[in-house]
Design an enzyme around this catalytic site. Structure first.
Site, short mmCIF file in Angstrom:
data_model
loop_
_atom_site.label_atom_id
_atom_site.label_comp_id
_atom_site.label_asym_id
_atom_site.label_seq_id
_atom_site.Cartn_x
_atom_site.Cartn_y
_atom_site.Cartn_z
N TYR A 153 0.84 -1.21 0.00
CA TYR A 153 0.00 0.00 0.00
C TYR A 153 0.87 1.26 0.00
O TYR A 153 0.69 2.16 -0.82
CB TYR A 153 -0.95 0.01 1.21
CG TYR A 153 -1.76 1.29 1.26
CD1 TYR A 153 -2.81 1.49 0.37
CD2 TYR A 153 -1.46 2.30 2.17
CE1 TYR A 153 -3.54 2.67 0.38
CE2 TYR A 153 -2.19 3.49 2.19
CZ TYR A 153 -3.23 3.67 1.29
OH TYR A 153 -3.94 4.84 1.30
N LYS A 157 1.28 4.18 -3.05
CA LYS A 157 1.02 5.62 -2.94
C LYS A 157 2.27 6.44 -3.29
O LYS A 157 2.16 7.56 -3.78
CB LYS A 157 0.50 5.95 -1.54
CG LYS A 157 -0.88 5.32 -1.27
CD LYS A 157 -1.92 5.76 -2.28
CE LYS A 157 -3.32 5.24 -2.00
NZ LYS A 157 -4.32 5.70 -2.97
N1 NAP Z 1 -9.04 6.99 4.88
C1 NAP Z 1 -7.75 7.22 5.03
O1 NAP Z 1 -7.22 7.26 6.15
C2 NAP Z 1 -6.91 7.50 3.80
C3 NAP Z 1 -5.64 8.08 4.00
C4 NAP Z 1 -4.85 8.34 2.90
C5 NAP Z 1 -5.30 8.04 1.63
N2 NAP Z 1 -6.53 7.46 1.44
C6 NAP Z 1 -6.96 7.15 0.08
O2 NAP Z 1 -8.20 7.77 -0.18
C7 NAP Z 1 -8.85 7.09 -1.25
C8 NAP Z 1 -10.30 6.91 -0.89
O3 NAP Z 1 -10.42 6.03 0.21
P1 NAP Z 1 -11.39 6.31 1.44
O4 NAP Z 1 -10.57 6.62 2.60
O5 NAP Z 1 -12.47 7.24 1.05
O6 NAP Z 1 -11.94 4.82 1.70
P2 NAP Z 1 -13.35 4.12 1.43
O7 NAP Z 1 -14.43 4.83 2.16
O8 NAP Z 1 -13.12 2.69 1.69
O9 NAP Z 1 -13.59 4.36 -0.14
C9 NAP Z 1 -12.90 3.63 -1.11
C10 NAP Z 1 -13.60 3.83 -2.45
O10 NAP Z 1 -12.86 3.09 -3.45
C11 NAP Z 1 -13.76 2.25 -4.15
N3 NAP Z 1 -13.11 1.02 -4.56
C12 NAP Z 1 -12.41 0.14 -3.78
N4 NAP Z 1 -12.06 -0.94 -4.50
C13 NAP Z 1 -12.56 -0.74 -5.76
C14 NAP Z 1 -12.56 -1.52 -6.95
N5 NAP Z 1 -12.01 -2.74 -7.00
N6 NAP Z 1 -13.16 -1.02 -8.05
C15 NAP Z 1 -13.76 0.20 -8.01
N7 NAP Z 1 -13.81 0.97 -6.92
C16 NAP Z 1 -13.22 0.50 -5.80
C17 NAP Z 1 -14.88 1.95 -3.14
O11 NAP Z 1 -16.10 1.66 -3.84
P3 NAP Z 1 -16.81 0.21 -3.92
O12 NAP Z 1 -16.43 -0.56 -2.70
O13 NAP Z 1 -18.25 0.55 -4.05
O14 NAP Z 1 -16.25 -0.36 -5.20
C18 NAP Z 1 -15.02 3.28 -2.41
O15 NAP Z 1 -15.88 4.14 -3.12
C19 NAP Z 1 -8.07 5.78 -1.44
O16 NAP Z 1 -7.25 5.90 -2.57
C20 NAP Z 1 -7.22 5.68 -0.18
O17 NAP Z 1 -6.03 4.96 -0.39
C21 NAP Z 1 -7.34 7.20 2.51
#
Ligand code: NAP
Length: 257
Positions: A153, A157
């Site tokens: 992961y 990134k």
């Molecule tokens: N939350 C944190 O602490 C954090 C920190 C740094 C970076 N990020 C990044 O922020 C971004 C958004 O994540 P989030 O925190 O909002 O988490 P989240 O609530 O789990 O959202 C993840 C999104 O990605 C989609 N997704 C996952 N697998 C997929 C697949 N195989 N095909 C299509 N869509 C997919 C999910 O939709 P479905 O499940 O409906 O497909 C969901 O809409 C990610 O890139 C994550 O790495 C998050």
């Protein structure tokens, strides 16, 4: 005609908040994820705003091309691509199922790269609007150091950040903006998906709304890298001067403690 923003991972968390912000700013939306029910709910919430739902599993090889073709079949163009879909996995690299880690690489790296490739050509030829056109890639503060227990992961990134910063230079003078959002711990489903709730508990989390707003504002201002929150900014700054081995030790400590 309104410019269109395509948002991957719009069904929850940061992507869901991006959808509301870009809609409010006047962009037509194409919202993408696997969970059609959640996308339908989001479209309903946005009322009569123009929203096209496209369900796509981005972990499948060839998914990005398929998505691009679906957009073309609808006669649509994309002026802003938000590569937000992504997930993490917590555990020892050799213990985590390789198939799941491969899916993570596919979503976090391959689909993001391929979508950028396909949509960028059209974007360069798109007219200039009063709101920017370009790519907003979601990386993480994980991009700044190695991350034991989430090795793939963190590396994914780091790829997103390096790839996006290179494109900033390539695209200078074309009118296409490339921004990278690097959130720290954010209140979303991310940690439960990654089986890493123990890390969330120890972090100063931000709301998905605040993170998406920082990303949106950074993008419209043409910022290269956007790190939301003072704590995350300081961490990223320190990581620049710290030996990478120390950064890795700190990340390992946060996971274990
Ligand atoms: N939350 C944190 O602490 C954090 C920190 C740094 C970076 N990020 C990044 O922020 C971004 C958004 O994540 P989030 O925190 O909002 O988490 P989240 O609530 O789990 O959202 C993840 C999104 O990605 C989609 N997704 C996952 N697998 C997929 C697949 N195989 N095909 C299509 N869509 C997919 C999910 O939709 P479905 O499940 O409906 O497909 C969901 O809409 C990610 O890139 C994550 O790495 C998050």
């Amino acid at each position: 005609m309104k410019p269109t923003a395509l948002i991957t991972g719009a069904s929850s968390g940061i992507g869901y908040e991006f959808s509301k912000l870009f809609a409010k700013a006047g962009y037509g939306l194409i919202i993408v994820a696997r969970s059609e029910d959640k996308l339908i709910k989001l479209k309903e919430e946005l009322g009569d705003h123009p929203v096209l739902i496209l369900t796509q599993d981005l972990s499948k090889p060839g998914a990005a091309k398929e998505l691009y073709e679906k957009v073309r079949q609808q006669g649509r163009t994309v002026e802003v691509l938000i590569n937000n879909a992504g997930f993490g996995l917590n555990g020892d690299f050799d213990e985590l199922a390789m198939e799941k880690q491969q899916e993570m690489i596919q979503v976090n790296i391959t689909a993001l790269t391929e979508l950028t490739h396909y949509f960028l050509k059209d974007m360069k030829n798109a007219p200039l609007f009063d709101i920017p056109k370009g790519v907003l890639n979601v990386a993480s503060t994980a991009a700044f150091q190695p991350g034991p227990k989430m090795a793939v992961y963190y590396a994914s990134k780091a790829y997103v950040l390096s790839f996006s910063e290179a494109l900033v230079e390539e695209l200078r003078g074309t009118g296409v903006t490339v921004s990278t959002l690097c959130p720290g711990a954010t209140e979303t489903n991310f940690f439960s998906t990654a089986q890493a709730d123990h890390i969330k508990l120890r972090n100063n989390t931000m709301s998905a709304e605040a993170v998406a707003r920082a990303g949106f504002l950074g993008f419209v201002k043409g910022k290269r890298v956007v790190i939301p929150g003072a704590v995350n900014k300081s961490g990223a700054y320190l990581a620049k001067f710290m030996p990478r081995s120390t950064g890795a030790k700190i990340a390992h400590y946060v996971d274990k403690s």
